[in-house]
Write a protein that holds these residues in place. Structure first.
Motif, PDB file in Angstrom:
ATOM      1  N   THR A 114     -10.704   0.437   4.414  1.00 26.45           N
ATOM      2  CA  THR A 114      -9.545  -0.413   4.156  1.00 26.45           C
ATOM      3  C   THR A 114      -9.877  -1.883   4.307  1.00 26.45           C
ATOM      4  O   THR A 114      -9.561  -2.700   3.434  1.00 26.45           O
ATOM      5  CB  THR A 114      -8.392  -0.039   5.110  1.00 26.45           C
ATOM      6  OG1 THR A 114      -8.039   1.331   4.893  1.00 26.45           O
ATOM      7  CG2 THR A 114      -7.179  -0.917   4.867  1.00 26.45           C
TER       8      THR A 114
ATOM      9  N   GLY B 211       0.820  -1.195   0.000  1.00 28.87           N
ATOM     10  CA  GLY B 211       0.000   0.000   0.000  1.00 28.87           C
ATOM     11  C   GLY B 211       0.859   1.252   0.000  1.00 28.87           C
ATOM     12  O   GLY B 211       0.800   2.060  -0.924  1.00 28.87           O
TER      13      GLY B 211
ATOM     14  N   GLY C 180     -11.802  -2.765   0.979  1.00 34.30           N
ATOM     15  CA  GLY C 180     -10.579  -3.332   0.406  1.00 34.30           C
ATOM     16  C   GLY C 180     -10.710  -4.816   0.158  1.00 34.30           C
ATOM     17  O   GLY C 180     -10.308  -5.329  -0.900  1.00 34.30           O
TER      18      GLY C 180
ATOM     19  N   ASP D 100      -3.773   1.163  -3.748  1.00 36.10           N
ATOM     20  CA  ASP D 100      -4.772   1.184  -2.679  1.00 36.10           C
ATOM     21  C   ASP D 100      -5.710  -0.005  -2.862  1.00 36.10           C
ATOM     22  O   ASP D 100      -6.395  -0.110  -3.886  1.00 36.10           O
ATOM     23  CB  ASP D 100      -5.532   2.505  -2.766  1.00 36.10           C
ATOM     24  CG  ASP D 100      -6.653   2.627  -1.741  1.00 36.10           C
ATOM     25  OD1 ASP D 100      -6.858   1.698  -0.943  1.00 36.10           O
ATOM     26  OD2 ASP D 100      -7.328   3.683  -1.763  1.00 36.10           O
ATOM     27  N   ALA D 101      -5.752  -0.882  -1.869  1.00 39.60           N
ATOM     28  CA  ALA D 101      -6.575  -2.091  -1.996  1.00 39.60           C
ATOM     29  C   ALA D 101      -8.057  -1.786  -2.119  1.00 39.60           C
ATOM     30  O   ALA D 101      -8.819  -2.611  -2.631  1.00 39.60           O
ATOM     31  CB  ALA D 101      -6.334  -3.006  -0.795  1.00 39.60           C
ATOM     32  N   ALA D 102      -8.479  -0.625  -1.665  1.00 40.37           N
ATOM     33  CA  ALA D 102      -9.894  -0.267  -1.736  1.00 40.37           C
ATOM     34  C   ALA D 102     -10.255   0.461  -3.027  1.00 40.37           C
ATOM     35  O   ALA D 102     -11.410   0.833  -3.220  1.00 40.37           O
ATOM     36  CB  ALA D 102     -10.274   0.602  -0.536  1.00 40.37           C
TER      37      ALA D 102
ATOM     38  N   HIS E  84      -5.226 -12.102   0.667  1.00 37.42           N
ATOM     39  CA  HIS E  84      -5.452 -10.690   0.991  1.00 37.42           C
ATOM     40  C   HIS E  84      -5.194 -10.454   2.479  1.00 37.42           C
ATOM     41  O   HIS E  84      -6.076 -10.619   3.312  1.00 37.42           O
ATOM     42  CB  HIS E  84      -6.868 -10.287   0.624  1.00 37.42           C
ATOM     43  CG  HIS E  84      -7.178  -8.842   0.894  1.00 37.42           C
ATOM     44  ND1 HIS E  84      -6.399  -7.809   0.422  1.00 37.42           N
ATOM     45  CD2 HIS E  84      -8.176  -8.268   1.616  1.00 37.42           C
ATOM     46  CE1 HIS E  84      -6.911  -6.654   0.822  1.00 37.42           C
ATOM     47  NE2 HIS E  84      -7.987  -6.911   1.558  1.00 37.42           N
TER      48      HIS E  84
END
Length: 245
Positions: A114, A38, A118, A64-66, A90
């Motif tokens: 998140t 991230g 995410g 950004d995972a989201a 994940h």
């Protein structure tokens, strides 16, 4: 999956202790690794260097995972480098602590973005793109069972991940892709130690029947099984905590 096909794994959050250990373990299991990060590119690149030094294949990709566009690019990078994606793990998440009465709701929103959004974004990409014979491994926490004070925002976010697990496994009927969630107990990582005095850490370790904290390698071993031969485990939440809960 063809026997001569490169097996490929995306591991999110490889700048953290568990993500790093998972990436190293899956690389040792023969997977080419896409190490996601991230904000800490250097730590992810350290993972890549370690994997390559041991004779494996790895790349580092940030995002950004989201953010769905960033995660689309992450999966695309893995597919371009290694021909496809077989396993997605994940681990990325955040864990700010505060009693609910003192919780800044802006922090609460950040935790949910998140940890919940995410997970949904990464799981959506994985569900669309993981090849037959593959596995999706999400992450929760044994706090959903331990229910310790101060963990309200975090426990709520991870309860959502647990709720998704069996739903997604059933949605992938006929795809030969398993979906499971690993829920670690107290694990000796920088994220766990942050903000905790040494005496509290010692007390928590002493409460475990095994007489110690878990290690990132303990958790990576569970992921390895779920990503490998444990094909009949599907739609489950695995509480990997040494008997703490």
């Amino acid at each position: 999956m063809e026997s001569n096909q490169t097996r490929s794994a995306i591991v999110t959050g490889t700048s953290g202790g568990i993500g790093r250990a998972v990436a190293q373990r899956l690389a040792a299991d023969g997977f080419a690794i896409t190490a996601h990060y991230g904000g800490n590119r250097g730590r992810a690149e350290d993972v890549v260097d370690e994997v390559r030094a041991a004779g494996g294949q790895a790349i580092a990709v940030g995002g950004d995972a989201a953010d769905e566009s960033a995660m689309d690019k992450l999966f695309g990078a893995a597919e371009e480098a290694f021909g496809g994606v077989d396993v997605v793990v994940h681990t990325a998440g955040i864990m700010p602590l505060a009693p609910l009465t003192e919780l800044d709701l802006a922090v609460f929103d950040q935790v949910q973005r998140t940890n919940v959004r995410g997970t949904a974004v990464v799981a959506q990409q994985a569900a669309r793109r993981v090849r037959a014979g593959g596995a999706i491994v999400l992450f929760s926490t044994s706090i959903t069972r331990l229910q310790s004070p101060g963990y309200a925002a975090y426990a709520m976010s991870k309860g959502a991940v647990e709720a998704l697990t069996l739903v997604l496994a059933r949605e992938l009927r006929g795809r030969d892709v398993t979906v499971n969630t690993v829920a670690p107990g107290p694990t000796d990582t920088p994220l766990f130690r942050e903000g905790k005095p040494a005496q509290l850490i010692e007390t928590i370790a002493g409460l475990n029947p095994m007489g110690r904290l878990g290690t990132a390698e303990d958790i990576a071993g569970v992921v390895s099984a779920l990503a490998g031969t444990a094909r009949w485990v599907n739609g489950q939440v695995i509480y990997a905590n040494g008997g703490a809960a």
